[in-house]
Design an enzyme around this catalytic site. Structure first.
Site, mmCIF file in Angstrom:
data_model
loop_
_atom_site.group_PDB
_atom_site.id
_atom_site.type_symbol
_atom_site.label_atom_id
_atom_site.label_comp_id
_atom_site.label_asym_id
_atom_site.label_seq_id
_atom_site.Cartn_x
_atom_site.Cartn_y
_atom_site.Cartn_z
ATOM 1 N N SER A 1 0.795 -1.229 0.000
ATOM 2 C CA SER A 1 0.000 0.000 0.000
ATOM 3 C C SER A 1 0.823 1.273 0.000
ATOM 4 C CB SER A 1 -0.960 -0.032 1.196
ATOM 5 O OG SER A 1 -0.518 0.811 2.223
ATOM 6 N N LYS A 2 0.290 2.263 -0.712
ATOM 7 C CA LYS A 2 0.956 3.554 -0.796
ATOM 8 C C LYS A 2 1.087 4.171 0.587
ATOM 9 C CE LYS A 2 0.217 5.107 -5.432
ATOM 10 N NZ LYS A 2 0.115 6.213 -6.339
ATOM 11 N N ARG A 3 0.111 3.886 1.439
ATOM 12 C CA ARG A 3 0.081 4.532 2.742
ATOM 13 C C ARG A 3 1.067 3.869 3.722
ATOM 14 N NH1 ARG A 3 -3.602 3.909 6.562
ATOM 15 N NH2 ARG A 3 -4.678 2.411 5.246
#
Ligand code: GLU
Length: 501
Positions: A263-265
């Site tokens: 995930s980007k986060r």
């Protein structure tokens, strides 16, 4: 499964909505390997029709990131090619999508839809209220004659162009990654998707498909998340009467714990971060090739050429790949160890400059010094960005006290400050008289001293290590002293002694 015979044409078609995600590089890499292995072309196409998500410098980041990893393309925005332009907004300006949507309108495969956003929201809410799980839109205009649609459009009412999906029947397609097995979808499960937005911009489903056809793409290797959209694409190919390309949906990359996608986060996924952290492109290339593909169940280290000759679509797995940052780091360490000292020095140099330890650009003396230091850390480096922190004490003053290291670090276990002080003074004396300042001589001098003083080498070497480096974990002691030089070594020993006096 049918054998793949060249020439194949594949593409990587990123949307410039931000930095390039490392998963995107995996997709690009598989396409590249496919083209190079089976013989054919690899195309780069920029899909920038989503104005809301467009990020201005993302295209440059995409090209730079792909090139850094070692991918090249036969056709693309910067290199050109016979099917250009390779940027969708430019293709839109040429009227390519409009011309093709017009073709579908005329053939009765598409219609102008005047339903507004608000009306659509109401219809959706009403459908939900009736307990329907999925809302499948079919506009009333699908049954209007085209003239009637054109008349309303001419009155200035905004409209989208939607696919007129056949109400009955089913669509099937096969996927190379899933062993060529067929995926069948009933049309009642699908809806009349938008092809052209009110702004006149095509949506992804339409634009990519028109381009894939015009660019002669034969195989579509893309992320698994597009499987649910594929039936629409197949219907569209049929609507145009075009040959359907072969699909191969690549497995998702899962987070290390297997819980959800990378995930980007939560994860470090921007490709440019791997440059910043000091990954070698060859290591990343090798690692990414293993994210969803394997040669056998054991071989991991493979060069680019080996990967090209060994890659096969049959060994791309359908189940999710597992991202493993430690494994990637280990692999990077292996690739770093394969470099010559000179090559490693060259790789490390920008990191040293960035940390302010070398001038920009470095002088010849600085470069020679760095080359001398490289063997001290070569075995231990796993990310090039660790180099400044492992080597900074060679370039900066090292002193005990508030600005530097804690003098207590100098005092070995079971010894006190006074004993440490006399050890430091004796070490200074013993090293001072070494004539030939090289590792073996320095070692002999300190071993000899340990016997004379009746102290173990452990505490003696440990104290000297802290005095010259300001830390208890450092490169091999005598090589370190040799590289540091007589003057620095002796002055650091004196400073350490002064702190305990
Ligand atoms: N522009 C799409 C994306 O960035 C491309 C998907 C495809 O390869 O068809 O995901």
């Amino acid at each position: 499964m049918t054998a793949i015979t060249g020439p194949v044409r594949v593409r990587f078609a990123p949307s410039p909505t931000g930095y390039l995600h490392i998963g995107g590089v995996r997709t690009a890499l598989f396409n590249w390997l496919f083209a190079r292995h089976y013989g054919g072309q690899f195309i780069l196409r920029i899909e920038d029709t989503d104005e809301k998500r467009f990020v201005a410098d993302a295209t440059d980041d995409i090209s730079a990131s792909l090139r850094w990893v070692g991918l090249d393309w036969d056709e693309g925005p910067d290199v050109g090619g016979p099917h250009g332009p390779y940027v969708q907004s430019q293709r839109q300006a040429l009227g390519i999508y409009q011309q093709h949507s017009e073709q579908l309108l005329e053939a009765g495969w598409a219609y102008m839809s005047f339903t507004s956003e608000e009306e659509l929201a109401e219809l959706r809410a009403a459908s939900e209220a009736r307990g329907h799980k999925a809302f499948r839109f079919r506009g009333p205009e699908r049954d209007w004659p085209l003239e009637q649609q054109r008349e309303v459009a001419a009155s200035g009412k905004p409209y989208t162009i939607r696919l007129k999906l056949p109400l009955e029947g089913e669509t099937r397609f096969s996927d190379l990654v899933r062993g060529g097995s067929e995926i069948v979808v009933q049309h009642e499960q699908l809806q009349d998707i938008v092809l052209i937005k009110k702004s006149g911009m095509p949506v992804y489903h339409f634009a990519h498909l028109v381009d894939d056809h015009l660019m002669g793409v034969t195989h579509i290797l893309r992320a698994e998340e597009w499987v649910p959209s594929t039936p629409y694409h197949v219907v569209l190919y049929q609507a145009f009467g075009w040959q359907v390309p072969v699909f191969a949906h690549l497995p998702v990359i899962l987070r290390q714990d297997g819980k959800g996608k990378l995930s980007k986060r939560k994860d470090d996924v921007a490709t440019n971060r791997f440059w910043e952290r000091g990954y070698l492109p060859e290591a990343l290339f090798n690692y990414l090739a293993l994210q969803g593909w394997s040669y056998d169940d054991k071989t991991e280290i493979m060069s680019r050429d080996e990967l090209v000759s060994r890659f096969s679509i049959e060994r791309v797995q359908a189940s999710g790949a597992r991202w493993n940052p430690e494994k990637l780091r280990d692999l990077n360490g292996i690739y770093i160890r394969k470099l010559s000292a000179a090559a490693l020095a060259e790789q490390i140099e920008p990191f040293m400059v960035q940390a302010g330890l070398l001038s920009n650009p470095p002088s010849a003396d600085e470069q020679a010094y760095l080359l001398r230091l490289v063997p001290l850390v070569h075995e231990r480096l796993e990310e090039l960005s660790q180099a400044p922190e492992l080597l900074d004490f060679f370039f900066q003053a090292v002193r005990p006290g508030p600005e530097g290291y804690d003098p207590a670090l100098l005092i070995p276990k079971k010894l006190d400050a006074a004993q440490t002080l006399s050890m430091l003074r004796a070490a200074h004396g013993a090293l001072n008289i070494v004539e030939d300042w090289q590792s073996a001589k320095l070692e002999a001098a300190l071993r000899d001293l340990s016997e004379r003083l009746q102290v173990k080498v452990g505490p003696l070497f440990g104290t000297v290590r802290v005095a010259v480096s300001g830390r208890s974990v450092a490169p091999p002691l005598f090589d370190m002293l040799a590289a540091l030089g007589r003057e620095q070594t002796l002055s650091r020993l004196s400073l350490a002694a002064a702190a305990l006096a």
